[in-house]
Design a protein around this motif. Sequence first.
Motif, PDB file in Angstrom:
ATOM      1  N   THR A  11       5.661   2.631   8.157  1.00 12.95           N
ATOM      2  CA  THR A  11       5.254   1.231   8.052  1.00 12.95           C
ATOM      3  C   THR A  11       3.748   1.024   8.034  1.00 12.95           C
ATOM      4  N   ARG A  12       3.001   1.869   8.724  1.00 11.65           N
ATOM      5  CA  ARG A  12       1.556   1.673   8.849  1.00 11.65           C
ATOM      6  C   ARG A  12       0.713   2.825   8.313  1.00 11.65           C
ATOM      7  N   GLY A  13       1.330   3.969   8.063  1.00  8.69           N
ATOM      8  CA  GLY A  13       0.568   5.114   7.573  1.00  8.69           C
ATOM      9  C   GLY A  13      -0.141   5.879   8.672  1.00  8.69           C
ATOM     10  N   ILE A  14       0.197   5.580   9.910  1.00  8.24           N
ATOM     11  CA  ILE A  14      -0.430   6.252  11.051  1.00  8.24           C
ATOM     12  C   ILE A  14       0.597   7.221  11.636  1.00  8.24           C
ATOM     13  N   TYR A  15       0.189   8.446  11.878  1.00  6.83           N
ATOM     14  CA  TYR A  15       1.059   9.444  12.489  1.00  6.83           C
ATOM     15  C   TYR A  15       0.215  10.255  13.459  1.00  6.83           C
ATOM     16  N   PRO A  16       0.718  10.530  14.652  1.00  6.42           N
ATOM     17  CA  PRO A  16      -0.110  11.222  15.652  1.00  6.42           C
ATOM     18  C   PRO A  16      -0.694  12.555  15.178  1.00  6.42           C
ATOM     19  N   LEU A  17       0.053  13.285  14.375  1.00  9.83           N
ATOM     20  CA  LEU A  17      -0.422  14.600  13.930  1.00  9.83           C
ATOM     21  C   LEU A  17      -1.121  14.561  12.575  1.00  9.83           C
ATOM     22  N   LEU A  18      -1.249  13.386  11.974  1.00 14.57           N
ATOM     23  CA  LEU A  18      -1.897  13.262  10.669  1.00 14.57           C
ATOM     24  C   LEU A  18      -3.302  13.868  10.651  1.00 14.57           C
ATOM     25  N   PRO A  19      -4.161  13.564  11.632  1.00 14.92           N
ATOM     26  CA  PRO A  19      -5.499  14.180  11.594  1.00 14.92           C
ATOM     27  C   PRO A  19      -5.461  15.715  11.632  1.00 14.92           C
ATOM     28  N   ILE A  20      -4.526  16.259  12.373  1.00 12.63           N
ATOM     29  CA  ILE A  20      -4.416  17.720  12.464  1.00 12.63           C
ATOM     30  C   ILE A  20      -3.950  18.296  11.120  1.00 12.63           C
ATOM     31  N   PHE A  21      -2.905  17.680  10.555  1.00 12.40           N
ATOM     32  CA  PHE A  21      -2.414  18.163   9.265  1.00 12.40           C
ATOM     33  C   PHE A  21      -3.495  18.076   8.192  1.00 12.40           C
ATOM     34  N   ARG A  22      -4.239  16.986   8.177  1.00 14.60           N
ATOM     35  CA  ARG A  22      -5.290  16.823   7.172  1.00 14.60           C
ATOM     36  C   ARG A  22      -6.391  17.866   7.376  1.00 14.60           C
ATOM     37  N   ARG A  23      -6.770  18.126   8.627  1.00 11.03           N
ATOM     38  CA  ARG A  23      -7.790  19.156   8.893  1.00 11.03           C
ATOM     39  C   ARG A  23      -7.306  20.537   8.472  1.00 11.03           C
ATOM     40  N   LEU A  24      -5.994  20.729   8.511  1.00 15.86           N
ATOM     41  CA  LEU A  24      -5.423  21.998   8.048  1.00 15.86           C
ATOM     42  C   LEU A  24      -5.345  22.065   6.521  1.00 15.86           C
ATOM     43  N   GLY A  25      -5.690  20.954   5.848  1.00 19.03           N
ATOM     44  CA  GLY A  25      -5.729  20.948   4.396  1.00 19.03           C
ATOM     45  C   GLY A  25      -4.474  20.434   3.722  1.00 19.03           C
ATOM     46  N   VAL A  26      -3.564  19.838   4.477  1.00 18.20           N
ATOM     47  CA  VAL A  26      -2.360  19.281   3.862  1.00 18.20           C
ATOM     48  C   VAL A  26      -2.768  18.051   3.059  1.00 18.20           C
ATOM     49  N   ARG A  27      -2.381  18.046   1.787  1.00 20.84           N
ATOM     50  CA  ARG A  27      -2.788  16.966   0.886  1.00 20.84           C
ATOM     51  C   ARG A  27      -1.641  16.007   0.621  1.00 20.84           C
ATOM     52  N   THR A  28      -1.988  14.836   0.125  1.00 19.54           N
ATOM     53  CA  THR A  28      -0.971  13.874  -0.272  1.00 19.54           C
ATOM     54  C   THR A  28      -0.393  14.291  -1.619  1.00 19.54           C
ATOM     55  N   GLU A  46       0.847  -1.190   0.000  1.00 19.31           N
ATOM     56  CA  GLU A  46       0.000   0.000   0.000  1.00 19.31           C
ATOM     57  C   GLU A  46       0.884   1.243   0.000  1.00 19.31           C
ATOM     58  N   ARG A  47       0.544   2.217  -0.831  1.00 17.65           N
ATOM     59  CA  ARG A  47       1.334   3.431  -0.904  1.00 17.65           C
ATOM     60  C   ARG A  47       0.882   4.410   0.175  1.00 17.65           C
ATOM     61  N   SER A  48       1.796   5.342   0.534  1.00 25.61           N
ATOM     62  CA  SER A  48       1.525   6.241   1.657  1.00 25.61           C
ATOM     63  C   SER A  48       0.315   7.125   1.423  1.00 25.61           C
ATOM     64  N   HIS A  49       0.060   7.563   0.156  1.00 21.85           N
ATOM     65  CA  HIS A  49      -1.097   8.422  -0.082  1.00 21.85           C
ATOM     66  C   HIS A  49      -2.386   7.666   0.176  1.00 21.85           C
ATOM     67  N   ASP A  50      -2.408   6.359  -0.131  1.00 26.73           N
ATOM     68  CA  ASP A  50      -3.598   5.560   0.151  1.00 26.73           C
ATOM     69  C   ASP A  50      -3.816   5.456   1.661  1.00 26.73           C
ATOM     70  N   ARG A  51      -2.731   5.263   2.396  1.00 27.63           N
ATOM     71  CA  ARG A  51      -2.840   5.144   3.858  1.00 27.63           C
ATOM     72  C   ARG A  51      -3.289   6.462   4.476  1.00 27.63           C
ATOM     73  N   ALA A  52      -2.752   7.556   3.976  1.00 25.23           N
ATOM     74  CA  ALA A  52      -3.146   8.855   4.536  1.00 25.23           C
ATOM     75  C   ALA A  52      -4.628   9.106   4.303  1.00 25.23           C
ATOM     76  N   ARG A  53      -5.119   8.776   3.130  1.00 25.29           N
ATOM     77  CA  ARG A  53      -6.556   8.955   2.853  1.00 25.29           C
ATOM     78  C   ARG A  53      -7.385   8.007   3.708  1.00 25.29           C
ATOM     79  N   ARG A  54      -6.888   6.783   3.893  1.00 23.79           N
ATOM     80  CA  ARG A  54      -7.637   5.802   4.685  1.00 23.79           C
ATOM     81  C   ARG A  54      -7.741   6.238   6.152  1.00 23.79           C
ATOM     82  N   HIS A  55      -6.721   6.938   6.637  1.00 24.46           N
ATOM     83  CA  HIS A  55      -6.715   7.364   8.040  1.00 24.46           C
ATOM     84  C   HIS A  55      -7.222   8.798   8.212  1.00 24.46           C
ATOM     85  N   THR A  56      -7.962   9.290   7.231  1.00 25.87           N
ATOM     86  CA  THR A  56      -8.524  10.634   7.284  1.00 25.87           C
ATOM     87  C   THR A  56     -10.042  10.535   7.372  1.00 25.87           C
ATOM     88  N   ALA A  57     -10.620  11.347   8.233  1.00 26.60           N
ATOM     89  CA  ALA A  57     -12.081  11.353   8.399  1.00 26.60           C
ATOM     90  C   ALA A  57     -12.759  11.713   7.078  1.00 26.60           C
TER      91      ALA A  57
END
Length: 152
Positions: free
Chosen positions: A93-110, A2-13
């Motif tokens: 390794t898993r695409g999970i990052y503690p600040l990922l939800p915050i960055f995504r809410r701020l509009g940071v895209r893959t 799985e590529r990182s952009h897929d993981r980031a989208r999967r872990h985004t609300a």
Amino acid sequence: MERSHDRARRHTARSVLRRIDDDTVGHLMEVAQKPETASRRLEALDREWDMDRTIEAEAAAMGLMGLALGAFVRPAFLAMPATVGAAVFLFGTRGIYPLLPIFRRLGVRTALEIERERYAVKALRGDFDSMAQEQQPGSAADRSDDAAPLRH
């Protein structure tokens, strides 16, 4: 794999994904209505930081800050770089990052989200029009009688 952009989208609300995608559509609609803005939009996309770059910069800054605080303020701060390193390993390794939800809410895209918009803007601007003309049936590229003979 799985590529990182897929993981980031999967872990985004879903609501955040919808807002990110709606913003992209809004930018594309603006370019469609005002074609003269395409070059400016492409320049903005070139400057936009993707999720990986944002996490790398944040992790490096937090790691360096932890080292400095550990060396000059209190040794307990040396746990900070270790925590950041573990978080980056988890993201890799898993695409999970503690600040990922915050960055995504701020509009940071893959990177893929940015690239999709870039290609859509280029298509709206007409960058690929010549490719479509070359591939039309009956074009010079399709006619064998126009082809130069092979010489040995």
